[in-house]
Design a protein around this motif. Sequence first.
Motif, PDB file in Angstrom:
ATOM      1  N   ALA A 136       5.736   8.646  -1.544  1.00  0.00           N
ATOM      2  CA  ALA A 136       6.158   8.099  -2.831  1.00  0.00           C
ATOM      3  C   ALA A 136       5.184   7.017  -3.308  1.00  0.00           C
ATOM      4  O   ALA A 136       4.760   7.011  -4.468  1.00  0.00           O
ATOM      5  CB  ALA A 136       7.575   7.524  -2.714  1.00  0.00           C
ATOM      6  N   VAL A 137       4.830   6.108  -2.414  1.00  0.00           N
ATOM      7  CA  VAL A 137       3.877   5.048  -2.775  1.00  0.00           C
ATOM      8  C   VAL A 137       2.521   5.650  -3.122  1.00  0.00           C
ATOM      9  O   VAL A 137       1.847   5.210  -4.065  1.00  0.00           O
ATOM     10  CB  VAL A 137       3.747   4.030  -1.624  1.00  0.00           C
ATOM     11  CG1 VAL A 137       2.621   3.039  -1.896  1.00  0.00           C
ATOM     12  CG2 VAL A 137       5.068   3.285  -1.429  1.00  0.00           C
ATOM     13  N   ILE A 178       9.482   3.180  -8.376  1.00  0.00           N
ATOM     14  CA  ILE A 178       8.516   2.132  -8.028  1.00  0.00           C
ATOM     15  C   ILE A 178       7.718   1.716  -9.261  1.00  0.00           C
ATOM     16  O   ILE A 178       7.554   0.515  -9.550  1.00  0.00           O
ATOM     17  CB  ILE A 178       7.568   2.621  -6.916  1.00  0.00           C
ATOM     18  CG1 ILE A 178       8.321   2.745  -5.591  1.00  0.00           C
ATOM     19  CG2 ILE A 178       6.378   1.666  -6.762  1.00  0.00           C
ATOM     20  CD1 ILE A 178       7.519   3.436  -4.499  1.00  0.00           C
ATOM     21  N   ALA A 224       2.659   6.922  -6.686  1.00  0.00           N
ATOM     22  CA  ALA A 224       2.730   5.832  -7.654  1.00  0.00           C
ATOM     23  C   ALA A 224       1.387   5.116  -7.786  1.00  0.00           C
ATOM     24  O   ALA A 224       0.899   4.875  -8.894  1.00  0.00           O
ATOM     25  CB  ALA A 224       3.821   4.842  -7.237  1.00  0.00           C
ATOM     26  N   VAL A 225       0.761   4.790  -6.665  1.00  0.00           N
ATOM     27  CA  VAL A 225      -0.502   4.048  -6.686  1.00  0.00           C
ATOM     28  C   VAL A 225      -1.635   4.902  -7.244  1.00  0.00           C
ATOM     29  O   VAL A 225      -2.383   4.469  -8.139  1.00  0.00           O
ATOM     30  CB  VAL A 225      -0.851   3.541  -5.273  1.00  0.00           C
ATOM     31  CG1 VAL A 225      -2.252   2.950  -5.240  1.00  0.00           C
ATOM     32  CG2 VAL A 225       0.171   2.513  -4.811  1.00  0.00           C
ATOM     33  N   ARG A 232      10.647  12.344  -3.095  1.00  0.00           N
ATOM     34  CA  ARG A 232       9.336  11.694  -3.178  1.00  0.00           C
ATOM     35  C   ARG A 232       9.053  11.206  -4.592  1.00  0.00           C
ATOM     36  O   ARG A 232       8.646  10.048  -4.785  1.00  0.00           O
ATOM     37  CB  ARG A 232       8.250  12.684  -2.733  1.00  0.00           C
ATOM     38  CG  ARG A 232       6.831  12.183  -2.987  1.00  0.00           C
ATOM     39  CD  ARG A 232       5.797  13.283  -2.751  1.00  0.00           C
ATOM     40  NE  ARG A 232       4.467  12.825  -3.100  1.00  0.00           N
ATOM     41  CZ  ARG A 232       3.385  13.603  -3.076  1.00  0.00           C
ATOM     42  NH1 ARG A 232       3.492  14.874  -2.725  1.00  0.00           N
ATOM     43  NH2 ARG A 232       2.201  13.107  -3.409  1.00  0.00           N
ATOM     44  N   ALA A 246       8.847   7.493  -6.334  1.00  0.00           N
ATOM     45  CA  ALA A 246       7.592   7.085  -6.965  1.00  0.00           C
ATOM     46  C   ALA A 246       7.826   6.612  -8.392  1.00  0.00           C
ATOM     47  O   ALA A 246       7.269   5.599  -8.828  1.00  0.00           O
ATOM     48  CB  ALA A 246       6.606   8.249  -6.952  1.00  0.00           C
ATOM     49  N   GLY A 286       8.470   7.572   2.299  1.00  0.00           N
ATOM     50  CA  GLY A 286       8.100   6.377   1.554  1.00  0.00           C
ATOM     51  C   GLY A 286       6.611   6.312   1.295  1.00  0.00           C
ATOM     52  O   GLY A 286       6.176   5.925   0.201  1.00  0.00           O
ATOM     53  N   TYR A 287       5.818   6.731   2.274  1.00  0.00           N
ATOM     54  CA  TYR A 287       4.366   6.740   2.087  1.00  0.00           C
ATOM     55  C   TYR A 287       3.971   7.706   0.980  1.00  0.00           C
ATOM     56  O   TYR A 287       3.126   7.379   0.130  1.00  0.00           O
ATOM     57  CB  TYR A 287       3.671   7.133   3.387  1.00  0.00           C
ATOM     58  CG  TYR A 287       2.189   7.418   3.192  1.00  0.00           C
ATOM     59  CD1 TYR A 287       1.287   6.382   2.978  1.00  0.00           C
ATOM     60  CD2 TYR A 287       1.708   8.728   3.201  1.00  0.00           C
ATOM     61  CE1 TYR A 287      -0.063   6.637   2.785  1.00  0.00           C
ATOM     62  CE2 TYR A 287       0.359   8.991   3.007  1.00  0.00           C
ATOM     63  CZ  TYR A 287      -0.522   7.949   2.794  1.00  0.00           C
ATOM     64  OH  TYR A 287      -1.853   8.212   2.579  1.00  0.00           O
TER      65      TYR A 287
END
Length: 339
Positions: free
Chosen positions: A247-248, A72, A251-252, A65, A69, A244-245
């Motif tokens: 990780a995003v 990204i 990052a966000v 994860r 992140a 993936g969710y």
Amino acid sequence: MTMPTTTTGPRDSARFFSQPKVLITLATLCCLLWGSSYPAIKIGYALLGIAQNDIPSKLIFAGYRFVLAGLILLILAALTKKPLFNLNGRNAGQLMLLGFTQTAIQYVFFYIGLANTTGVRGSILNSTTTFFSVLLAHFIYQNDKISRRKAAGCLLGFAGVMVVNFGDGLLDFAFSLRGEGFIVIAAFVLSAASIYGKRISQGMDVMVMTGYQLGFGGVVLLAAGYTTGGTLSAFTPGSAALLGYLAVLSAVAFTLWSLLLKYNQVGRVTVFNFLVPVFGTALSAIWLNENIMELKNLVALVLVCSGIWMVTRLPQVRARYSNPAVALTDVPECSRSQS
């Protein structure tokens, strides 16, 4: 032929990120994302067939994860022409220490703890990060001492933590070190690491700093998981999408929160922290079919949210802070960095 590029100066960014509507929208989004991680992680355990006591595999799950992140954020930093490789030996050492503590060590405790408690309890207990931050700041920053209001807020918050761990009776205290205890330890580690992150972010781009520390912390978690016998062999499109969710999400949320802190007073941003346990408990109830309507859960949620509101609420601010350009240069240094 070169394409013309436009740049946004610090004053333009300050005006944008300090707008009340932008602040409310982005801070609420961050809290929603962080709150959603509690049920998402537990669903990930189920999709990947990770047993409750399979700690090495949990570390691998967390490692992937945060490596994703970090990648990204670093890719975004490169695309936006941020100083990605403008690091010296001292910077690299600081980022490694931050990644080891804020990501690796913190999430070792968090992932193990969450596997041994409910998502509702985890979201409430992890909100103690705010109270630990207040206590640590009292001893580190001269201009951030504990007031009576902050002390009362901390007491309310820790009272909520006590309430959520009561069993069926007042004398039945349901608390385990590897469950609720590890969640609280993770909150303390995050508080201490965040204060260190505030210091090093003053001389480094926030996106670059966050990308490197997440990536390095993720590598440490992967190494620890694989060397202790962990494995992830049940990947499906669903479990990959969930990873993936997550990780995003990291990052966000980390990037947006850091930008809000950079261009606003800390109290204006952290006051939204009370939404994390609200979203966490609600989404855990929806996706994990956990019972949020127990009286102790509701009482604990009210106490914790009230405590967070009290410790992060700012007193009346002078009118000159309504000018973003002035606020950017006049807010104390420790208030203009990542939390």
